[in-house]
Scaffold this motif. Structure first.
Motif, PDB file in Angstrom:
ATOM      1  N   ASP A 337       0.906  -0.977   0.055  1.00  0.00           N
ATOM      2  CA  ASP A 337       0.101  -0.089   0.104  1.00  0.00           C
ATOM      3  C   ASP A 337       0.660   1.134  -0.159  1.00  0.00           C
ATOM      4  N   LEU A 338       0.221   2.308  -0.462  1.00  0.00           N
ATOM      5  CA  LEU A 338       1.060   3.482  -0.588  1.00  0.00           C
ATOM      6  C   LEU A 338       0.141   4.684   0.457  1.00  0.00           C
ATOM      7  N   ALA A 339       0.792   5.367   1.061  1.00  0.00           N
ATOM      8  CA  ALA A 339      -0.018   6.351   1.989  1.00  0.00           C
ATOM      9  C   ALA A 339       1.006   7.510   2.095  1.00  0.00           C
ATOM     10  N   PHE A 340       0.239   8.610   2.299  1.00  0.00           N
ATOM     11  CA  PHE A 340       0.892  10.050   2.645  1.00  0.00           C
ATOM     12  C   PHE A 340       1.411   9.798   4.093  1.00  0.00           C
ATOM     13  N   GLY A 341       2.620  10.295   4.329  1.00  0.00           N
ATOM     14  CA  GLY A 341       3.276  10.328   5.515  1.00  0.00           C
ATOM     15  C   GLY A 341       2.937  11.526   6.643  1.00  0.00           C
ATOM     16  N   GLN A 342       3.287  12.777   6.012  1.00  0.00           N
ATOM     17  CA  GLN A 342       2.995  13.941   6.704  1.00  0.00           C
ATOM     18  C   GLN A 342       2.047  14.937   6.010  1.00  0.00           C
ATOM     19  N   LEU A 343       0.979  15.487   6.852  1.00  0.00           N
ATOM     20  CA  LEU A 343       0.197  16.056   6.309  1.00  0.00           C
ATOM     21  C   LEU A 343       0.433  17.540   5.948  1.00  0.00           C
ATOM     22  N   ASP A 344       1.750  18.090   6.393  1.00  0.00           N
ATOM     23  CA  ASP A 344       2.082  19.290   5.789  1.00  0.00           C
ATOM     24  C   ASP A 344       3.125  19.004   4.719  1.00  0.00           C
ATOM     25  N   SER A 345       3.437  17.970   4.522  1.00  0.00           N
ATOM     26  CA  SER A 345       4.225  17.580   3.219  1.00  0.00           C
ATOM     27  C   SER A 345       3.550  16.749   2.000  1.00  0.00           C
ATOM     28  N   PRO A 346       2.976  17.561   1.034  1.00  0.00           N
ATOM     29  CA  PRO A 346       2.249  16.627   0.083  1.00  0.00           C
ATOM     30  C   PRO A 346       3.148  15.448  -0.519  1.00  0.00           C
ATOM     31  N   GLY A 347       4.358  15.762  -0.636  1.00  0.00           N
ATOM     32  CA  GLY A 347       5.070  14.639  -1.412  1.00  0.00           C
ATOM     33  C   GLY A 347       5.729  13.554  -0.261  1.00  0.00           C
ATOM     34  N   SER A 348       5.277  13.442   0.951  1.00  0.00           N
ATOM     35  CA  SER A 348       5.870  12.623   1.937  1.00  0.00           C
ATOM     36  C   SER A 348       4.961  11.428   1.934  1.00  0.00           C
ATOM     37  N   LEU A 349       5.751  10.394   1.177  1.00  0.00           N
ATOM     38  CA  LEU A 349       4.999   9.019   0.978  1.00  0.00           C
ATOM     39  C   LEU A 349       5.502   7.978   1.960  1.00  0.00           C
ATOM     40  N   LYS A 350       4.807   7.128   1.970  1.00  0.00           N
ATOM     41  CA  LYS A 350       5.278   5.791   2.817  1.00  0.00           C
ATOM     42  C   LYS A 350       4.721   4.409   2.130  1.00  0.00           C
ATOM     43  N   ILE A 351       5.662   3.464   1.631  1.00  0.00           N
ATOM     44  CA  ILE A 351       5.285   2.199   1.088  1.00  0.00           C
ATOM     45  C   ILE A 351       5.144   1.433   2.609  1.00  0.00           C
ATOM     46  N   LYS A 357       6.717  -3.835   7.656  1.00  0.00           N
ATOM     47  CA  LYS A 357       7.769  -2.891   7.454  1.00  0.00           C
ATOM     48  C   LYS A 357       7.271  -1.871   6.629  1.00  0.00           C
ATOM     49  N   PHE A 358       7.883  -0.690   6.412  1.00  0.00           N
ATOM     50  CA  PHE A 358       7.498   0.373   5.742  1.00  0.00           C
ATOM     51  C   PHE A 358       8.817   1.022   4.944  1.00  0.00           C
ATOM     52  N   MET A 359       8.722   1.861   4.127  1.00  0.00           N
ATOM     53  CA  MET A 359       9.657   2.477   3.287  1.00  0.00           C
ATOM     54  C   MET A 359       9.353   3.942   3.046  1.00  0.00           C
ATOM     55  N   PRO A 360       9.825   4.896   3.601  1.00  0.00           N
ATOM     56  CA  PRO A 360       9.200   6.238   3.573  1.00  0.00           C
ATOM     57  C   PRO A 360      10.333   6.785   2.382  1.00  0.00           C
ATOM     58  N   PHE A 361       9.808   7.926   1.419  1.00  0.00           N
ATOM     59  CA  PHE A 361      10.509   8.625   0.598  1.00  0.00           C
ATOM     60  C   PHE A 361       9.762   9.801   0.453  1.00  0.00           C
ATOM     61  N   ASN A 362      10.328  10.894  -0.300  1.00  0.00           N
ATOM     62  CA  ASN A 362       9.784  12.420  -0.408  1.00  0.00           C
ATOM     63  C   ASN A 362       9.778  12.602  -1.736  1.00  0.00           C
ATOM     64  N   LEU A 363       8.622  12.952  -2.547  1.00  0.00           N
ATOM     65  CA  LEU A 363       8.651  13.409  -3.739  1.00  0.00           C
ATOM     66  C   LEU A 363       8.230  14.776  -3.681  1.00  0.00           C
ATOM     67  N   ILE A 364       9.223  15.897  -4.145  1.00  0.00           N
ATOM     68  CA  ILE A 364       8.948  17.368  -3.725  1.00  0.00           C
ATOM     69  C   ILE A 364       8.741  18.079  -5.040  1.00  0.00           C
ATOM     70  N   PRO A 365       7.605  18.603  -5.188  1.00  0.00           N
ATOM     71  CA  PRO A 365       7.337  19.458  -6.530  1.00  0.00           C
ATOM     72  C   PRO A 365       8.337  20.645  -6.633  1.00  0.00           C
ATOM     73  N   VAL A 366       9.085  20.845  -7.573  1.00  0.00           N
ATOM     74  CA  VAL A 366      10.122  21.865  -7.694  1.00  0.00           C
ATOM     75  C   VAL A 366       9.951  22.714  -9.100  1.00  0.00           C
ATOM     76  N   ILE A 367      10.616  23.866  -9.218  1.00  0.00           N
ATOM     77  CA  ILE A 367      10.439  24.555 -10.313  1.00  0.00           C
ATOM     78  C   ILE A 367      11.949  25.059 -10.697  1.00  0.00           C
ATOM     79  N   GLN A 368      12.557  24.956 -12.035  1.00  0.00           N
ATOM     80  CA  GLN A 368      13.978  25.154 -12.225  1.00  0.00           C
ATOM     81  C   GLN A 368      13.981  26.412 -12.387  1.00  0.00           C
ATOM     82  N   CYS A 369      14.978  27.130 -12.051  1.00  0.00           N
ATOM     83  CA  CYS A 369      15.389  28.631 -12.059  1.00  0.00           C
ATOM     84  C   CYS A 369      16.070  28.711 -13.320  1.00  0.00           C
TER      85      CYS A 369
END
Length: 567
Positions: A337-351, A357-369
């Motif tokens: 299953d895939l779930a969101f880890g932290q409410l204040d971080s939209p890309g904080s995911l957790k497998i 067992k679980f495996m967290p990772f962060n997907l962070i939306p960014v914009i190149q300068c």
């Protein structure tokens, strides 16, 4: 012949007249004084005198009572007036005292800030953490005593590193491989659900931070991935760096704004969408069939109100919704299953695996300068809060890609088996353990890495040999102590003209004023005191922690499978 008259003697006539007059006077007097003819008005006074006297006495008593009442009323009014005058005088004196106190308080605060700024900018002179100083030498650091710290010897440190840190991160490569494979599939599903004409264009992810710089220590292992995105045509993002503005406040130097503009408009914009053209006039840029639109669904969805600038909250909401849709598209392929880890971080995911067992990772939306490796991010996870942006249109500047390139470029010039990352890993390990004991403070892993980058730029490559692990670790901790005591740790890239030109750093960033990462400590005394206390407590506990973990390594690792099961 006339007859002669007989006359009385002349001497008797006056006497008779006088007698008659007396008689008449007596009669008239008797008549006037007769009580039957003229009764006197005061004839009843003797009868009513006592009653009148009593009435007059009663009236006099009433007058006296009224006089006493009036005197009491006048005295009361006089007392009230005097009390009001005293209150007014006291209030005026208090206002004058309060005004004087407020004035002195304001003057003291201003003097304190002026002295603090002057001390930071001029009193210290060139220092190792100041990018404008001479970073070839670090006087006063090597061999300087640390309060409460006695590091273990070189052999103990090397044994601790090999047994505790290197062994704990042995499966980092497998973790990266697993997460990258899953994220590739997730982003591909997200692209398949997007309309290229109206939706955002999501690009390939970029691995950043400790997992991709090979100094990750904390368990479980955590991957941080940047996900750049671009707007659909005819729009594009126009970044605006706050550090390039001379009048920008110091607390906003690490931020920027992103304006949404149409690609077919010049810097001044086309006027055909703002005015009404006559029937005989034609816009040569847009024509009749393609007029300029004053707004669109993109601006309404991701911008702040009527502003043309991107809103971080709106982008976070859009990104979270897009990830949810993409996961529902491919969820049937995986046995987890895939779930969101932290409410204040939209890309904080957790497998979450079925084994628990679980495996967290962060997907962070960014914009190149522009075309640089500088990125605007909506948030930075797992770091001390410090200062918060003043507006939702302020985006954080991330130099994570530049930091990764600098470490990679520097490592090529260092001796084989250099100890720079080992120093950072041990310091991060000690900080993590101390945070679990006393709670989080204002000191984070990013500050540790910034200190290491300054030392790498100042030290010769030969100073980072593997045999000098204890000396470099002591120097790193001493650098942090000095920075904490001075409340000054400059950002490694912003305003640092010592950074090699080969890094490709934007000129606006290089010429900007240096950004003090410890500036929140100047404004927040409680946070500063807690951070200093926690730092010295960490130094005090360091020898015990290193000795204990050298003998016993806890088996709290959750190793992932080599690959996910596909149905």
């Amino acid at each position: 012949m006339p007859r002669p008259c007989s006359l009385a003697p002349l001497g008797k006539v006056p006497a008779m007249a006088l007698g008659l007059f007396r008689v008449c006077l007596v009669v008239v007097t008797a008549i006037i004084n007769h009580p039957l003819l003229f009764p006197r008005e005061n004839a009843t006074v003797p009868e009513n005198e006592e009653e009148i006297i009593r009435k007059m006495q009663a009236h006099q008593e009433k007058l006296q009572l009224e006089q006493l009442r009036l005197e009491e009323e006048v005295a009361r009014l006089v007392a009230e007036r005097e009390a009001l005058e005293r209150v007014a005088e006291e209030g005026q004196r208090q206002n004058e005292t309060r005004t004087a106190w407020d004035l002195w308080s304001t003057i003291c605060v201003i003097l304190f800030l002026v002295i603090e700024v002057w001390r930071q900018d001029y009193l210290d002179g060139p220092s190792p953490e100041c990018p404008g100083g001479d970073e070839d030498e670090l006087p006063g650091l090597e061999g300087a005593p640390l309060r409460g710290l006695t590091l273990p010897n070189k052999a103990t440190l090397e044994h601790f590193y090999e047994r505790c840190i290197r062994g704990a991160t042995a499966d980092a490569a497998r973790t990266r491989e697993f997460v990258e494979g899953f994220v590739d599939d997730l982003l591909e599903a997200l692209r398949s659900l997007c309309n290229r004409d109206t939706d955002m264009e999501v690009e390939d992810f970029i691995g950043v931070d400790s997992m991709y710089e090979n100094w990750q220590v904390d368990r479980p292992l955590l991957c941080d991935l940047f996900v750049p995105f671009m707007p659909p045509e005819p729009y594009h993002f126009r970044p605006e760096l706050c550090c390039s503005r001379r009048s920008m406040p110091l607390d906003r130097q690490g931020y920027g704004q992103i304006k949404v503009v149409r690609a077919d408009e010049d810097a001044l914009g086309c006027v055909c969408g703002k005015t009404t053209l006559g029937e005989d006039m034609l816009c040569l840029l847009h024509g009749r069939d393609n007029p300029a639109r004053p707004g669109s669904e993109l601006e309404t969805l991701l911008c702040a109100g009527d502003s043309p600038y991107l809103d971080t909250l709106q982008v976070m909401k859009w990104f979270q919704t897009a990830l949810t849709r993409a996961w529902h598209r491919i969820a049937h392929k995986y046995e987890f299953d895939l779930a969101f880890g932290q409410l204040d971080s939209p890309g904080s995911l957790k497998i979450k695996f079925r084994s628990g067992k679980f495996m967290p990772f962060n997907l962070i939306p960014v914009i190149q300068c522009d075309d640089s490796d500088l990125y605007f991010v909506s948030h930075l996870p797992r770091e001390p809060s410090g200062e918060t942006p003043a507006s939702s249109t302020d985006w954080l500047l991330s130099f994570a890609v530049y930091e990764r390139h600098f470490l990679r470029m520097t490592s090529k010039a260092l001796p084989e088996g250099a100890c720079h990352l080992s120093c950072l890993q041990i310091a991060s390990f000690l900080l993590s353990k101390q945070g679990r004991l006393t709670g989080p403070s204002g000191l984070g892993n990013y500050h540790l890495k910034t200190a290491l980058l300054h030392l790498l730029l100042s030290r010769r490559p030969a100073d980072w040999k593997a045999g000098q692990l204890d000396a470099r670790l002591h120097e790193l901790l001493r650098f942090l102590e000095k920075s904490l005591l001075e409340k000054k740790l400059h950002h490694f890239f912003i305003g640092n003209r010592k950074v090699p030109d080969g890094m490709g750093l934007p000129e606006a960033v290089r010429r900007a004023e240096p950004l003090n990462l410890f500036r929140p400590f100047v404004l927040q005394r409680s946070l500063y005191q807690k951070t200093v206390d926690s730092f010295y407590e960490m130094l005090k506990n360091a020898p015990v922690l290193i000795s204990e973990y050298s003998l016993h390594v806890p088996s709290d690792h959750a190793s992932p499978p080599h690959k996910a099961a596909v149905l």
